[in-house]
Design an enzyme around this catalytic site. Structure first.
Site, short mmCIF file in Angstrom:
data_model
loop_
_atom_site.label_atom_id
_atom_site.label_comp_id
_atom_site.label_asym_id
_atom_site.label_seq_id
_atom_site.Cartn_x
_atom_site.Cartn_y
_atom_site.Cartn_z
CG HIS A 224 -13.80 -1.14 6.05
ND1 HIS A 224 -13.73 -0.16 7.01
CD2 HIS A 224 -13.08 -0.68 5.01
CE1 HIS A 224 -13.03 0.87 6.55
NE2 HIS A 224 -12.61 0.56 5.34
NE ARG A 225 -7.79 -0.64 5.18
CZ ARG A 225 -8.55 0.45 5.25
NH1 ARG A 225 -8.75 1.09 6.38
NH2 ARG A 225 -9.12 0.92 4.16
CE LYS B 111 -11.13 3.65 9.61
NZ LYS B 111 -10.41 4.38 8.57
CE1 TYR C 62 -16.06 9.55 -0.67
CE2 TYR C 62 -14.44 7.78 -0.60
CZ TYR C 62 -15.16 8.72 -1.31
OH TYR C 62 -14.97 8.83 -2.68
CG ASP C 63 -12.38 7.33 8.17
OD1 ASP C 63 -13.12 6.41 7.74
OD2 ASP C 63 -11.20 7.16 8.49
CG HIS D 202 -4.33 7.95 6.71
ND1 HIS D 202 -4.36 8.72 7.83
CD2 HIS D 202 -4.11 8.78 5.68
CE1 HIS D 202 -4.17 9.99 7.49
NE2 HIS D 202 -4.02 10.05 6.19
CG ASP E 216 -9.14 -1.75 -4.08
OD1 ASP E 216 -8.24 -0.89 -4.23
OD2 ASP E 216 -10.29 -1.62 -4.55
CG ASN F 112 -4.06 5.03 2.61
OD1 ASN F 112 -3.76 5.43 3.72
ND2 ASN F 112 -5.25 5.23 2.07
CB THR G 203 -0.93 0.05 1.23
OG1 THR G 203 -1.77 1.22 1.14
CG2 THR G 203 -0.16 0.13 2.55
P1 ITT Z 1 -3.45 1.80 -1.78
O1 ITT Z 1 -4.12 1.41 -3.07
O2 ITT Z 1 -2.04 2.28 -1.98
O3 ITT Z 1 -3.56 0.74 -0.72
P2 ITT Z 1 -5.57 3.79 -1.68
O4 ITT Z 1 -5.81 5.01 -0.85
O5 ITT Z 1 -5.55 3.93 -3.18
O6 ITT Z 1 -4.23 3.07 -1.17
P3 ITT Z 1 -7.85 2.10 -2.05
O7 ITT Z 1 -7.55 1.90 -3.48
O8 ITT Z 1 -8.26 0.90 -1.25
O9 ITT Z 1 -6.63 2.74 -1.26
O10 ITT Z 1 -8.83 3.33 -1.97
C1 ITT Z 1 -10.07 3.32 -1.69
C2 ITT Z 1 -10.55 4.68 -1.25
O11 ITT Z 1 -11.69 4.38 -0.44
C3 ITT Z 1 -9.60 5.47 -0.34
O12 ITT Z 1 -8.76 6.34 -1.05
C4 ITT Z 1 -10.61 6.24 0.52
O13 ITT Z 1 -11.11 7.35 -0.17
C5 ITT Z 1 -11.72 5.23 0.65
N1 ITT Z 1 -11.52 4.42 1.87
C6 ITT Z 1 -11.02 3.16 1.97
N2 ITT Z 1 -10.93 2.76 3.24
C7 ITT Z 1 -11.38 3.81 3.97
C8 ITT Z 1 -11.52 4.04 5.35
O14 ITT Z 1 -11.16 3.15 6.26
N3 ITT Z 1 -12.00 5.20 5.73
C9 ITT Z 1 -12.37 6.14 4.85
N4 ITT Z 1 -12.25 6.01 3.53
C10 ITT Z 1 -11.76 4.86 3.09
#
Ligand code: ITT
Length: 192
Positions: A175-176, A170, A149-150, A11, A68, A9, A7
């Protein structure tokens, strides 16, 4: 056991590290020298999760996992779903929320869920794990924690949004963390 979390990301990385503890040695993309943008072009959450993990296994040969995730809103037929990250056209959380609230403005049904699919590639063998949490989309954002979207997601039965909770709070219900708990249970069975 060393495992790379595929990832970019930070966060997600924080949330997952907090939950994994010391059982596994978590490697980041930076640790393994991966500076690439991970592919996410399959059109589904499960497919994108697989693509990210496959990328790391194929190019770096290290056991890894990816997730994802997306927000599925019932009144919008499951949107933004797989397009959650770029819903407004850019990876900008405030703009994504703005578009979501605009599209929901005249909709009485605010029910939604976060969905995560983890793909584990353990020595190249794939396993997937899914987690969801049901909630409501608020009309006004609340809180400064979390990401994405938190600030507009109120989990059912709670009086604070994900953005008003600590990472630990959280993580106790997200979900995660639900998907990750299944993955950890599976991994622990693999350790002799
Ligand atoms: P990686 O692909 O590098 O893991 P990313 O931010 O692109 O990071 P995703 O493709 O899974 O991650 O993105 C899905 C989007 O959904 C993310 O950018 C957020 O906007 C939203 N999202 C996913 N999980 C979330 C959470 O726990 N809280 C709030 N928004 C979330």
């Amino acid at each position: 056991m060393e495992l790379c979390f595929a990832t970019n990301n930070q966060h997600k990385l924080q949330e997952v590290s907090a939950q994994l503890g010391d059982t596994f040695i978590l490697k980041t993309l930076r640790d393994i020298g991966c500076q690439d943008e991970l592919p996410e072009t399959s059109g589904t959450i499960a497919g994108n999760s697989r693509q990210k993990a496959d990328f790391v296994w194929t190019h770096f040969g290290i056991s890894c996992f990816a997730d994802d995730s997306g927000l599925e809103v019932d009144a919008l037929d499951g949107e933004p779903g797989v397009d959650s990250a770029f819903y407004s056209g850019s990876r900008d959380a405030a703009k994504n929320i703005q578009k979501l609230l605009l599209n929901l403005a005249d909709k009485p049904n605010r029910s939604a869920r976060f969905v995560t699919v983890f793909t584990l590639l353990l020595h190249g063998v794939e396993h997937q794990f899914k987690g969801t949490i049901e909630g409501q989309i608020l009309t006004v954002p609340r809180g400064t924690g979390g990401f994405g979207y938190d600030p507009v997601f109120l989990p059912n039965g709670q009086d604070r949004t994900f953005a008003e909770m600590s990472i630990e709070e959280k993580t106790a219900m997200s979900h995660r963390s639900r998907a990750l708990a299944q993955m950890v249970e599976y991994l622990e069975k693999q350790i002799p």
